[in-house]
Scaffold this motif. Structure first.
Motif, mmCIF file in Angstrom:
data_model
loop_
_atom_site.group_PDB
_atom_site.id
_atom_site.type_symbol
_atom_site.label_atom_id
_atom_site.label_comp_id
_atom_site.label_asym_id
_atom_site.label_seq_id
_atom_site.Cartn_x
_atom_site.Cartn_y
_atom_site.Cartn_z
ATOM 1 N N ASP A 71 28.829 118.059 7.106
ATOM 2 C CA ASP A 71 28.243 118.141 8.447
ATOM 3 C C ASP A 71 27.686 119.536 8.715
ATOM 4 O OD1 ASP A 71 28.831 115.515 8.945
ATOM 5 O OD2 ASP A 71 30.637 115.926 10.116
ATOM 6 N N ALA A 72 28.404 120.554 8.245
ATOM 7 C CA ALA A 72 27.930 121.923 8.432
ATOM 8 C C ALA A 72 26.646 122.161 7.646
ATOM 9 C CB ALA A 72 29.012 122.914 8.005
ATOM 10 N N MET A 73 26.612 121.687 6.408
ATOM 11 C CA MET A 73 25.426 121.867 5.584
ATOM 12 C C MET A 73 24.233 121.094 6.146
ATOM 13 S SD MET A 73 25.514 123.898 3.014
ATOM 14 C CE MET A 73 26.758 125.046 2.424
ATOM 15 N N ASN A 74 24.529 120.021 6.859
ATOM 16 C CA ASN A 74 23.469 119.217 7.473
ATOM 17 C C ASN A 74 23.215 119.600 8.927
ATOM 18 O OD1 ASN A 74 22.903 117.644 5.161
ATOM 19 N ND2 ASN A 74 24.673 116.338 5.566
ATOM 20 N N ASN A 75 23.750 120.759 9.331
ATOM 21 C CA ASN A 75 23.518 121.320 10.669
ATOM 22 C C ASN A 75 23.981 120.403 11.795
ATOM 23 O OD1 ASN A 75 22.271 123.904 10.028
ATOM 24 N ND2 ASN A 75 20.555 122.691 9.250
ATOM 25 N N LYS A 76 25.045 119.661 11.536
ATOM 26 C CA LYS A 76 25.613 118.805 12.577
ATOM 27 C C LYS A 76 26.804 119.469 13.259
ATOM 28 C CE LYS A 76 24.194 114.421 10.457
ATOM 29 N NZ LYS A 76 24.651 113.113 9.908
ATOM 30 N N SER A 77 27.369 120.467 12.594
ATOM 31 C CA SER A 77 28.496 121.213 13.155
ATOM 32 C C SER A 77 28.599 122.526 12.398
ATOM 33 C CB SER A 77 29.797 120.410 13.032
ATOM 34 O OG SER A 77 30.129 120.235 11.661
ATOM 35 N N GLU A 78 29.521 123.372 12.811
ATOM 36 C CA GLU A 78 29.712 124.662 12.144
ATOM 37 C C GLU A 78 31.049 124.655 11.421
ATOM 38 O OE1 GLU A 78 28.682 127.535 10.390
ATOM 39 O OE2 GLU A 78 27.298 127.421 12.073
ATOM 40 N N LEU A 79 31.089 125.284 10.272
ATOM 41 C CA LEU A 79 32.318 125.380 9.492
ATOM 42 C C LEU A 79 33.081 126.618 9.933
ATOM 43 C CD1 LEU A 79 33.452 123.663 7.130
ATOM 44 C CD2 LEU A 79 32.569 125.401 5.576
ATOM 45 N N THR A 80 34.391 126.574 9.877
ATOM 46 C CA THR A 80 35.188 127.737 10.251
ATOM 47 C C THR A 80 34.856 128.915 9.346
ATOM 48 O OG1 THR A 80 37.041 127.239 8.770
ATOM 49 C CG2 THR A 80 37.073 126.213 10.967
ATOM 50 N N ALA A 81 35.018 130.121 9.863
ATOM 51 C CA ALA A 81 34.720 131.326 9.084
ATOM 52 C C ALA A 81 35.607 131.408 7.849
ATOM 53 C CB ALA A 81 34.914 132.567 9.958
ATOM 54 N N THR A 82 36.854 130.947 7.979
ATOM 55 C CA THR A 82 37.783 130.968 6.844
ATOM 56 C C THR A 82 37.295 130.053 5.729
ATOM 57 O OG1 THR A 82 39.639 131.389 8.327
ATOM 58 C CG2 THR A 82 40.173 130.603 6.127
ATOM 59 N N ALA A 83 36.861 128.847 6.085
ATOM 60 C CA ALA A 83 36.352 127.903 5.088
ATOM 61 C C ALA A 83 35.052 128.401 4.470
ATOM 62 C CB ALA A 83 36.150 126.531 5.719
ATOM 63 N N GLN A 84 34.204 129.068 5.266
ATOM 64 C CA GLN A 84 32.978 129.653 4.722
ATOM 65 C C GLN A 84 33.297 130.689 3.649
ATOM 66 O OE1 GLN A 84 30.011 131.066 7.523
ATOM 67 N NE2 GLN A 84 30.602 129.529 9.042
ATOM 68 N N ARG A 85 34.259 131.557 3.943
ATOM 69 C CA ARG A 85 34.654 132.554 2.943
ATOM 70 C C ARG A 85 35.244 131.869 1.722
ATOM 71 N NH1 ARG A 85 36.398 135.208 7.714
ATOM 72 N NH2 ARG A 85 38.567 134.560 7.352
ATOM 73 N N GLY A 86 35.975 130.794 1.957
ATOM 74 C CA GLY A 86 36.544 130.049 0.839
ATOM 75 C C GLY A 86 35.469 129.447 -0.054
ATOM 76 N N PHE A 87 34.407 128.925 0.581
ATOM 77 C CA PHE A 87 33.294 128.375 -0.199
ATOM 78 C C PHE A 87 32.616 129.464 -1.022
ATOM 79 C CE2 PHE A 87 28.684 127.362 -0.465
ATOM 80 C CZ PHE A 87 28.778 126.285 -1.335
ATOM 81 N N ASN A 88 32.403 130.626 -0.409
ATOM 82 C CA ASN A 88 31.772 131.728 -1.148
ATOM 83 C C ASN A 88 32.621 132.145 -2.343
ATOM 84 O OD1 ASN A 88 29.637 131.749 0.628
ATOM 85 N ND2 ASN A 88 30.466 133.378 1.916
ATOM 86 N N LEU A 89 33.942 132.137 -2.181
ATOM 87 C CA LEU A 89 34.841 132.428 -3.306
ATOM 88 C C LEU A 89 34.764 131.330 -4.359
ATOM 89 C CD1 LEU A 89 37.970 133.640 -1.304
ATOM 90 C CD2 LEU A 89 36.768 134.989 -3.046
ATOM 91 N N PHE A 90 34.735 130.094 -3.900
ATOM 92 C CA PHE A 90 34.648 128.924 -4.784
ATOM 93 C C PHE A 90 33.433 129.042 -5.700
ATOM 94 C CE2 PHE A 90 33.289 124.611 -5.793
ATOM 95 C CZ PHE A 90 34.466 123.927 -6.018
ATOM 96 N N MET A 91 32.331 129.518 -5.146
ATOM 97 C CA MET A 91 31.077 129.605 -5.887
ATOM 98 C C MET A 91 30.979 130.872 -6.729
ATOM 99 S SD MET A 91 29.252 126.860 -5.101
ATOM 100 C CE MET A 91 27.499 127.215 -5.296
ATOM 101 N N SER A 92 31.910 131.815 -6.583
ATOM 102 C CA SER A 92 31.771 133.092 -7.283
ATOM 103 C C SER A 92 33.064 133.515 -7.965
ATOM 104 C CB SER A 92 31.286 134.163 -6.305
ATOM 105 O OG SER A 92 32.175 134.317 -5.210
ATOM 106 N N LYS A 93 33.801 134.382 -7.336
ATOM 107 C CA LYS A 93 34.966 135.014 -7.956
ATOM 108 C C LYS A 93 35.987 134.013 -8.497
ATOM 109 C CE LYS A 93 38.704 138.306 -6.937
ATOM 110 N NZ LYS A 93 39.323 139.183 -5.908
ATOM 111 N N ALA A 94 36.229 132.936 -7.763
ATOM 112 C CA ALA A 94 37.220 131.939 -8.200
ATOM 113 C C ALA A 94 36.717 131.071 -9.339
ATOM 114 C CB ALA A 94 37.645 131.064 -7.019
#
Length: 640
Positions: free
Chosen positions: A462-485
């Motif tokens: 939903d966040a990626m489709n601009n229907k809602s916003e993702l929590t800042a914590t989950a956003q940071r988690g996604f960035n980690l998922f795609m990089s350091k982790a």
């Protein structure tokens, strides 16, 4: 009369000329830059060969200079990757393959056995340089194979595609999908410090491709809206730091890549783009988001009912599929159903270590995976032994360790129930290739039933489709998922499973899963090896989806971990090899990730954002009546 004929001739000539121009436009700018990029990479790779040949293996400074030359060649390769990856995917893997040996055969794995493919190219060359005792012969072989593979892109069978605009939009679609799934994760870039600089260079190089295309194909050009958004994306990337672990992957994909994908899809529909490549066979050009569940399909959930579109018929298929799913009639002793192991209330899993075998004494070898989103895989089961959902369902029903039902006996029992018989006879008319009711009708109804649960969306979607916003914590988690982790090097956007763009094959990984949490032994399950025996496939398993992962504990094929925290710790330590187990063919990096406790929690928060908004139906109140009295004692969902 002659004047009329002359006018007619002129009109026909103009018509033919205009048709010729539309189909075979003047493509000087476009073909010129294409040739430049192909030749530029080959020249850079040849310079690399010269550098290697002249290198002093004992001189560390010389090795550094070789690495710099590899990076120069990588930059040239990235400048042409827009075409490389789409026009000939196999050749591209020789230019920049991520693995020394691959066995999976992508789209063909459904039609022929896997075959061994030797990897080559720049990524493997860079990795090989870091190994002790390397020699020039091996290194030169990796680079020379890349040079030879590039000749493929000069062949008429490839270059003639340049004369039609269709291939451009298909190349661009794959390019955008890879911006979301691969290019920023380190999947095929061993030097993580080079990931963002390479991205910047590639995005800028692609602008020149866009300009050349629009010059040569003005009638089917990229829109101003697309080019302006692309320009803003470059500005965004340029504003980011070089450290890929600090790169804002979330907003990069949400605000730029996904909207660009939507615009490219719109142009594909507007220009009636047609594909002639197997690369595109799973994808849907009607969707406007990478995070649309109809983006691609790895499996048909409808099976033999594939061509059924009548809503009333589909409702019947779903209804009897649900009944079959809960009906122990499908087992040899009428006491075990699909729901025995795949409990809908538990996200079609069972939340136990391993389910019971048919004998109700021993346990099955593996943990029961969820059936939700299973249609987004090309191969089914953790070892990939089945190519269709229906084949897997049939195998479970007839397998002596699972449901142990004879196929003929099954049909007899099912047809003894008037409700089943009436429904199946009606549906038989929708499958003219089948003269009689068969197990194919039964398993196809079952897969149609549980397949509908793969159409739900998560807060992350939903966040990626601009229907809602993702929590800042989950956003940071996604960035980690795609990089350091490094999670995204195996679990790819958008399904977070082992199916990466262009979504034509399922990947298998060796991660060194232990037999116990004390890491005393490696799990003795051979995994993919039992289907395709090779050194590289020993203990390899298909990468499953992380969607709804918070609800499907315990984890791993043997259910060794009971929490997501344990799973994250396992990867943080470098898998089995990182924990000291002997896993010579481990595909997971064995180095520690050095995630902090805060980062681990952020990573888990992101994974929890993949929980889909699912609404499970209640179990049937009762099962269809049978003319055989003893069968009417069976219980909804079975007894064990």
């Amino acid at each position: 009369m002659k004047k009329v004929n002359l006018l007619f001739f002129i009109a026909i000539s103009i018509f033919l000329l205009s048709a010729s121009i539309e189909e075979k436009p003047v493509v000087d700018d476009y073909t010129h830059i294409y040739g430049q990029r192909i030749n530029g990479f080959q020249r850079a790779a040849m310079e690399l060969v010269k550098k290697i040949e002249a290198a002093d293996l004992k001189d560390s400074s010389t090795i550094i200079s070789v690495k710099l030359e590899i990076q120069k060649a990588r930059n040239c390769m990235k400048a042409g990757d827009f075409w490389f990856r789409y026009l000939d995917p196999l050749a591209q893997k020789s230019i920049n393959g991520p693995l020394p040996v691959e066995w999976e055969t992508e789209v063909f794995e459904k039609f022929e056995k896997p075959y061994k493919r030797e990897g080559a190219g720049l990524t493997l060359a860079a990795q090989y340089l870091d190994e002790p005792g390397w020699n020039k012969k091996v290194l030169l072989s990796l680079v020379n194979k890349a040079i030879s593979a590039t000749d493929v892109y000069k062949a008429d069978s490839v270059t003639r595609q340049l004369g039609r605009y269709h291939h451009f939009y298909l190349c661009n679609r794959l390019f955008l999908l890879n911006l979301a799934a691969i290019y920023t994760t380190g999947f095929e870039c061993p030097d993580t410090t080079a990931i963002i600089p390479e991205l910047r260079m590639m995005l800028t190089a692609t602008v020149e491709i866009y300009q050349a295309f629009n010059s040569s194909f003005p009638v089917t050009s990229l829109s101003i809206e697309y080019l302006e958004l692309y320009s803003r994306m470059i500005a965004f990337v340029n504003s980011q730091q070089n450290d890929y672990s600090l790169f804002d992957q979330y907003h990069f994909i949400k605000d730029y890549v996904n909207p660009l994908f939507a615009l490219n899809q719109q142009l594909m529909r507007q220009y009636n783009v047609v594909s002639r490549s197997y690369v595109d066979y799973t994808m849907n050009k009607t969707v406007s988001s990478i995070f649309n569940k109809d983006l691609y399909r790895g499996q048909s959930t409808k099976g033999i009912f594939l061509r059924v579109e009548d809503p009333d018929a589909l409702k019947i298929i779903d209804s009897i599929g649900k009944l079959f799913f809960y009906d122990p009639l499908l087992s040899g002793n009428n006491k075990r159903s699909c729901a025995s192991c795949h409990n809908p209330d538990k996200y079609f899993s069972d939340n136990v270590t391993t389910s019971m075998e048919f004998n109700n004494k021993d346990h099955l070898l593996r943990n029961t995976p969820s059936l939700i989103n299973v249609q987004y895989n090309h191969l089914i089961m953790l070892d990939g032994r089945h190519i269709s959902l229906q084949g897997q369902a049939k195998d479970v029903i007839t397998n002596l360790k699972e449901m142990a039902c004879d196929e003929k006996e099954l049909i007899k029992k099912v047809l003894s129930c008037p409700d089943y018989k009436k429904a199946l006879k009606l549906l038989l008319s929708y499958t003219p290739e089948q003269e009689e009711i068969s197990i194919a009708h039964i398993v196809s109804a079952i897969t149609t039933y549980f397949g509908k649960y793969g159409n739900a969306y998560s807060p992350f979607d939903d966040a990626m489709n601009n229907k809602s916003e993702l929590t800042a914590t989950a956003q940071r988690g996604f960035n980690l998922f795609m990089s350091k982790a490094q999670c995204a090097t195996c679990h790819f956007v958008p399904q977070f499973n082992g199916v990466k763009p262009p979504f034509v094959g399922s990947e298998f990984e060796v991660i060194g899963v232990p037999a116990d949490t004390g890491y005393n032994l490696l799990s003795n399950d051979k995994g993919r090896y039992d289907v395709n025996a090779a050194d590289e496939t020993l203990h390899a398993f298909r990468t499953g989806s992380l969607r709804n992962i918070a609800h499907t504990a315990p984890y791993m094929h043997n259910a060794v971990f009971s929490s997501l925290a344990e799973v994250v710790d396992f990867y943080n330590e470098g898998g089995g090899a990182g924990k000291g187990l002997s896993v010579p063919n481990q595909t997971l990096g064995s180095d520690k990730l050095r995630l902090t406790d805060t980062e681990k929690n952020e990573l888990i928060s992101f994974m929890q954002s993949l929980d889909e908004k699912l609404f499970f139906e209640s179990a049937p109140v009762q099962l269809p009546f049978s003319k055989y009295k003893e069968l009417n004692k069976r219980k909804v969902g079975g007894e064990y």
